[in-house]
Design a protein around this motif. Structure first.
Motif: not given
Length: 826
Positions: A101-109, A193-197, A215-217
């Motif tokens: 879960e951490g890798t997924m959230a960190a990667s998106v951020a 997240v990717g569209a609005l950051a 900005k937070s998945l």
């Protein structure tokens, strides 16, 4: 961009985690792996030098975040920091977030361009979404810290502030009713997240009175937005309008899931209500799939939930398929246990590949994707690292996965539990060799069971199983879908049926009313018999109509043929009105055993199937393996990009001894059955066609045959074939468009990758243009053009394909009556 490093004892685990993260970010995140050790006998471990190299690979001025699994992974990472240049080491953060879960959230951020502190906060709170869903306490203090960090950065990195800080009256807003089948789950949230950051604006997403940081998945995912719910985006600041415009564009594309939404809307409802339309495989899209409340049981009967209409009168038979037991044995070592698991899974995947070529292939393709889940691989590697034997590890991991499905809020997702148990049992059988006792039927019966796996239903003999009654199960389960597709009357959730019935008891199952009768009165029994006879008469009338030709309103006669995967499909194809075979997949002959089929074996199958169709055309596709369809009996070297490697005709021409045997069998069969024609897959160039024709001439000479008049056509499924269509039309007798691969290759999108499902859509304009050009060239050259891909059986596409000049359609047998009726109305 902040770099991400995944450190794990298992290379398979790390690769699976990174695959998930890459899908979530569409490849935008900068991720490196440091996993396993270079020891074939004991590959589980970590290496500080590999960790150091991974950090150096992804580090830039924004720094690196490192996620680790267990024990020595942390020690190796700390040692790697000591070995790094101090200036570089200062840019590295080690965090205790869960590795998946951490890798997924960190990667998106990170992919959204957030600073290292925000990436760490996202990763650290990654479990809170799951905890909130399961009712566990979440790290509130951590959330507050994350919000504070991101609020402090709002003037520098464009992070949104909380909703209360947006001045009233100065905001722009946009409302949207979410239609994504599974709501705003992880992938749509990542897209937001990717569209609005990047916008200089304060942006907040609302669901009712709940709000989320865009900005937070994790923040978006914790809203728990489901299909049909309304969300509202509020924005203010210098780029508020641009943020609203970007969100509007994303929403209109259904947050990257337009294809799934289109398919769902064709069934008029969300997945929570209707099930996944793409896997219904022949069921009536007009029929609501909500689980109906149990109807009142009349005296002498039990009530169940209707799955498939019909009436059956027969004795009862009880079916039970036990899970093979975990053997009592010693742990054989990590390498041996993983090898055993890999071999068993590969065997089941091979079986699923064969089944996916059949009439209900979508279900078994879904099972194949489930079996390939990297989360399963990760969990197995962790258990085996703890010296758990492969059988116990497999059963434990799958029990946990089944429990997750059973606890899902959505009825549709709960009913996927049966699919998990089906996969589990099949792999356990492959691991242990324990197939259990088979059910032998000597007379027609109503089959009773607690539940049935899809593989159980698919193997039923319809002449012996007149109806199915389950005490459990669900209306949208794959077993139910198969029962409907096979036309077997069925009930599920018939509480108490197994307690009240004994093998051999006479019963009557009324699929129309949802009743199971044990002791009807004479009047009721007579009424049910009349109902059964009327149902059988209706089936015969429908079958008679299916035999009528498909002629458009303008008087144009269209050929409607069947796709078949072997002799077992012939009877259904003929009963459903097939005017021949547009695609005979020959792979079953090569994949059903460890030995290659002989020329004689192939010849007999081709001859007998062609004879069954009389003078109707039977189009035999030459061997189409490679890529996603490996050949166990003739193993090939592994390829880095197998879908772009030796597939279809390329493999056959590279191995002429394999190809020549099949060509001789086809030529011999054609000498007796002139309705046979040959179709070559994966053709890209004229030279390939000429090589095949030269081989045919050569094999004719060896067999002592003169020019046989065998019609030779090609599949149009490679973009090069579309562009070369003019030249190819001069070399062949017909074209057949394979839309499954054509779509995949035109869009450069793997059709098995759900992250890009919106691209794998044969309604994409580029695919339509390729089809239109192929039809135009074929018609101009005076050769026939057919279609044998999935699009051919899609009645939503029929009218458009007719307008493009398509003259033949070939689809799964069950789809033919509806396809013919659609053509008649066009």
């Amino acid at each position: 961009m902040v770099g991400i490093v995944v450190v794990s004892h298992s290379i398979l685990l790390a690769q699976g985690v990174v695959e998930l993260a890459t899908q979530m970010t569409q490849g935008k995140a900068n991720i490196a792996i440091a996993a396993g050790v270079d020891d074939p006998e004991n590959p589980i471990g970590t290496d500080a030098i590999a960790v150091m190299a991974a950090i150096e690979q992804v580090c830039d001025d924004d720094g690196v975040v490192v996620l680790m699994d267990l024990g020595s992974a942390l020690l190796s990472t700390e040692m790697a920091l000591e070995l790094l240049d101090p200036e570089l080491a200062d840019k590295v953060s080690l965090i205790s977030a869960p590795i998946v879960e951490g890798t997924m959230a960190a990667s998106v951020a990170a992919a959204a361009g957030l600073p290292r502190e925000a990436v760490i906060a996202e990763a650290s709170s990654a479990l809170d979404v799951k905890k909130a869903h399961l009712g566990e306490a979440t790290s509130v203090q951590q959330d507050d810290q994350q919000n504070t960090q991101q609020d402090d950065q709002s003037s520098d990195d464009n992070s949104p502030s909380i909703a209360s800080q947006i001045p009233d009256g100065l905001t722009l807003s946009f409302e949207w009713q979410v239609q994504n089948p599974h709501g705003l789950h992880a992938r749509p949230a990542a897209a937001i997240v990717g569209a609005l950051a990047s916008f200089d604006a304060d942006v907040v997403l609302f669901k009712g009175d709940q709000q989320a940081n865009t900005k937070s998945l994790n923040s978006i995912a914790k809203l728990g937005v489901r299909c049909g719910e309304v969300i509202r985006l509020q924005a203010n600041g210098a780029m508020a309008q641009q943020a609203i415009d970007a969100f509007t564009l994303l929403a209109n594309d259904h947050f990257g899931e337009a294809a799934q939404v289109s398919k769902m809307l064709a069934g008029e409802g969300c997945l929570g209500d209707q099930g996944e339309q793409g896997e219904q495989d022949g069921e009536n899209p007009e029929e609501p799939l909500v689980q109906c409340p149990e109807n009142a049981a009349p005296e002498g009967a039990l009530a169940g939930i209707r799955v498939s209409d019909g009436v059956a009168i027969a004795p009862a038979a009880i079916f039970s398929a036990a899970m093979p037991a975990v053997p009592k044995r010693e742990f054989a070592g990590a390498s041996a246990e993983i090898t055993a698991l890999n071999n068993a899974i590969a065997q089941v995947q091979q079986d699923l590949t064969t089944e996916a070529a059949g009439p209900h292939g979508a279900i078994f393709e879904a099972h194949s994707l489930m079996l390939a889940d990297p989360e399963i691989t990760r969990a197995l590697a962790l258990m085996i690292a703890e010296s758990v034997i492969s059988e116990q590890a497999w059963l434990a991991v799958m029990e946990g996965l089944a429990a997750q499905y059973a606890a899902a809020e959505s009825q549709y997702m709960r009913e996927r539990e049966a699919d998990i148990w089906d996969i589990t049992r099949r792999v356990m059988v492959a691991l242990t060799g324990d197939k259990g006792s088979a059910l032998t039927l000597t007379e027609p019966v109503v089959l009773f069971a607690r539940d049935l796996m899809p593989s159980d239903v698919a193997s039923l003999d319809k002449s012996k199983v007149l109806a199915i009654c389950l005490s459990e199960g669900g209306k949208t389960s794959h077993s139910a879908i198969l029962a409907r597709a096979m036309g077997i009357p069925a009930l599920v959730k018939t509480k108490g049926c197994l307690e009240q019935v004994h093998a051999g008891d006479p019963v009557i199952l009324d699929g129309f009313a949802g009743h199971l009768w044990f002791a009807p009165t004479a009047d009721i029994a007579q009424a049910l018999e009349l109902k059964r006879q009327q149902w059988r008469d209706d089936i015969e009338n429908s079958a008679a109509n299916a035999q009528a030709p498909a002629i458009t309103k303008a008087g144009r006669a269209i050929s409607v043929l069947a796709n078949i995967g072997g002799p077992d499909d012939v009877a259904q194809a003929l009963a459903c009105g097939a005017e021949g075979v547009g695609l005979f997949r020959t792979e079953f002959l090569f994949q059903q055993s460890d030995a290659l089929p002989s020329e004689e074996e192939q010849y007999q199958v081709y001859r007998d199937i062609a004879a069954a169709f009389g003078d109707k055309p039977v189009t035999i596709r030459s061997l189409d393996v490679g890529g996603d369809k490996p050949l166990v009996a003739y193993p090939m070297p592994a390829e880095e990009n197998p879908f772009l490697g030796q597939r279809g005709v390329r493999l056959c021409l590279a191995h002429p001894e394999l190809f020549a045997t099949q060509l001789r069998a086809i030529l011999r069969a054609h000498a007796e059955q002139p309705n046979i024609q040959l179709m070559i897959p994966m053709i890209a160039t004229v030279d390939e066609v000429q090589q095949v024709k030269a081989l045919l001439v050569q094999q004719c000479a060896q067999l002592g045959l003169s020019d046989t008049g065998l019609a030779v056509g090609i599949m149009i499924e490679v973009p090069a074939a579309v562009f070369n269509a003019d030249a190819l039309a001069k070399e062949v007798d017909f074209f057949s468009i394979g839309t499954n691969d054509l779509t995949q290759y035109v869009m450069a999108a793997d059709r098995g990758n759900s992250a890009i499902a919106e691209l794998v859509d044969y309604f994409q304009p580029a695919v339509i243009r390729a089809i239109a050009h192929t039809c135009e060239v074929a018609n101009k050259a005076g050769i026939s053009v057919s279609m044998c891909g999935e699009m051919a059986g899609d009645t939503k596409a029929t009218e458009a394909l007719l307008s493009l000049g398509l003259s033949k359609f070939s689809a799964s047998a069950a789809l033919l009556p509806a396809l013919k009726e659609t053509i008649r109305l066009s």
